[in-house]
Design a protein around this motif. Structure first.
Motif, PDB file in Angstrom:
ATOM      1  N   LYS A 156       0.812  -0.865  -0.098  1.00  0.00           N
ATOM      2  CA  LYS A 156      -0.018   0.051   0.073  1.00  0.00           C
ATOM      3  C   LYS A 156       0.770   1.291   0.260  1.00  0.00           C
ATOM      4  CE  LYS A 156      -3.936  -1.728   2.430  1.00  0.00           C
ATOM      5  NZ  LYS A 156      -4.805  -1.660   3.795  1.00  0.00           N
ATOM      6  N   GLY A 157       0.613   2.347  -0.907  1.00  0.00           N
ATOM      7  CA  GLY A 157       1.136   3.376  -0.933  1.00  0.00           C
ATOM      8  C   GLY A 157       2.311   3.514  -1.761  1.00  0.00           C
ATOM      9  N   PHE A 204      -9.452   2.931  -4.892  1.00  0.00           N
ATOM     10  CA  PHE A 204      -8.112   2.749  -3.969  1.00  0.00           C
ATOM     11  C   PHE A 204      -7.055   2.558  -4.957  1.00  0.00           C
ATOM     12  CE2 PHE A 204     -11.071   0.923  -0.681  1.00  0.00           C
ATOM     13  CZ  PHE A 204     -11.183   2.019  -0.097  1.00  0.00           C
ATOM     14  N   LYS A 262      -4.937   3.867  -7.665  1.00  0.00           N
ATOM     15  CA  LYS A 262      -4.558   4.900  -8.365  1.00  0.00           C
ATOM     16  C   LYS A 262      -3.582   4.806  -9.532  1.00  0.00           C
ATOM     17  CE  LYS A 262      -6.390   7.129  -4.716  1.00  0.00           C
ATOM     18  NZ  LYS A 262      -7.808   7.635  -4.941  1.00  0.00           N
ATOM     19  N   LYS A 317      -0.460   2.586  -8.072  1.00  0.00           N
ATOM     20  CA  LYS A 317      -0.457   2.291  -6.371  1.00  0.00           C
ATOM     21  C   LYS A 317      -1.697   2.162  -5.720  1.00  0.00           C
ATOM     22  CE  LYS A 317       0.752   7.099  -4.645  1.00  0.00           C
ATOM     23  NZ  LYS A 317       1.650   7.826  -3.959  1.00  0.00           N
ATOM     24  N   PHE A 318      -1.685   1.467  -4.575  1.00  0.00           N
ATOM     25  CA  PHE A 318      -2.964   1.427  -3.741  1.00  0.00           C
ATOM     26  C   PHE A 318      -2.993   2.663  -2.642  1.00  0.00           C
ATOM     27  CE2 PHE A 318      -6.137  -0.301  -0.811  1.00  0.00           C
ATOM     28  CZ  PHE A 318      -6.853  -1.211  -1.835  1.00  0.00           C
ATOM     29  N   GLU A 319      -4.054   3.271  -2.621  1.00  0.00           N
ATOM     30  CA  GLU A 319      -4.182   4.513  -1.482  1.00  0.00           C
ATOM     31  C   GLU A 319      -5.575   4.301  -0.900  1.00  0.00           C
ATOM     32  OE1 GLU A 319      -1.028   8.188  -2.471  1.00  0.00           O
ATOM     33  OE2 GLU A 319      -2.909   7.970  -3.005  1.00  0.00           O
ATOM     34  N   GLU A 320      -5.553   4.491   0.211  1.00  0.00           N
ATOM     35  CA  GLU A 320      -6.947   4.426   0.881  1.00  0.00           C
ATOM     36  C   GLU A 320      -7.311   5.795   1.318  1.00  0.00           C
ATOM     37  OE1 GLU A 320      -7.624   1.676   4.211  1.00  0.00           O
ATOM     38  OE2 GLU A 320      -5.839   0.761   3.724  1.00  0.00           O
TER      39      GLU A 320
END
Length: 229
Positions: free
Chosen positions: A174-175, A216, A218, A226-229
């Protein structure tokens, strides 16, 4: 009775092996006993057990050294070990726990207590493993790695293997920006030609299937995802 798992026991005393076999099989476990370390190691390479009961005073190997080696080895370090020994000194117990033993039982012992300890150690390991294999995001997305299942708002989402692999990779990191070639390398199969644009197609399908949770993922223009919450 449901098979609760495979237990290996290593002890040079035949009456101990027979006692363990009787009580562990009665409790629902599959059991295999060994009278020396070499035969145990040979079988370990063939099939891994769910738990090992290990005597410290073996005829061909020091049990402490054997436990140390198991806990250093990548393929075996996650197998729980219960030491079963006549060594009753506190320093022996401390040493056992320091080198990675999960429990320490001294002889003479109660078979019922040992079965209870086997149950407890395995329960802890399995709960820990389940926790490690569940990935979640935004309180709406849940990914069960072991069951190959994904849920959004508790509704199951059917993903193709490549989509599942990409989502797992993004969730685990994540991120972190992942370039297309990194994602491609993660999903590519040997001998199969795959192009970078394939990643975009998989991501597009993944977002669509995930519905609200798709937000989520992006797209970083010209770079990757990338995965962002």
């Amino acid at each position: 009775m449901k098979n609760k798992g495979l237990i290996y026991a290593v002890d040079d005393e035949s009456d101990i092996i027979e006692l363990l076999q009787h009580h562990l099989e009665k409790a629902g476990y599959e059991f295999k006993g060994f009278y020396d370390a070499l035969s145990f190691l040979h079988h370990l390479r063939e099939k891994k057990p769910d738990l090992i009961v290990l005597d410290l005073m073996l005829p061909d190997y020091d049990g402490i050294e054997l436990c140390k080696e198991l806990k250093k080895e990548k393929n075996y370090k996650d197998i729980p070990v219960i030491m079963l020994t006549a060594r009753t000194k506190l320093e022996d117990k401390i040493l056992g726990f320091e080198i990675g033993a999960d429990d320490y039982v001294t002889k003479p012992f109660s078979p019922r207590e040992l079965v209870a300890r086997v149950n407890a150690v395995l329960r802890r390991y399995r709960e820990k493993k389940e926790e490690k294999n569940i990935l979640e995001a935004g309180k709406i997305l849940k990914m069960d790695i072991d069951r190959f299942e994904v849920y959004v708002y508790d509704k199951k989402v059917n993903l193709r293997p490549a989509e599942f692999k990409i989502l797992k990779l993004l969730l685990e990191r994540k991120g972190v920006l992942l370039k297309r070639e990194q994602i491609l390398e993660h999903i590519s199969r040997r001998g199969k030609l795959v192009y970078e644009r394939t990643v975009d197609v998989h991501i597009r399908n993944l977002r669509k299937k995930l519905g609200e949770a798709g937000k989520f993922i992006k797209n970083i223009k010209g770079m990757g995802y990338k995965f962002e919450e």
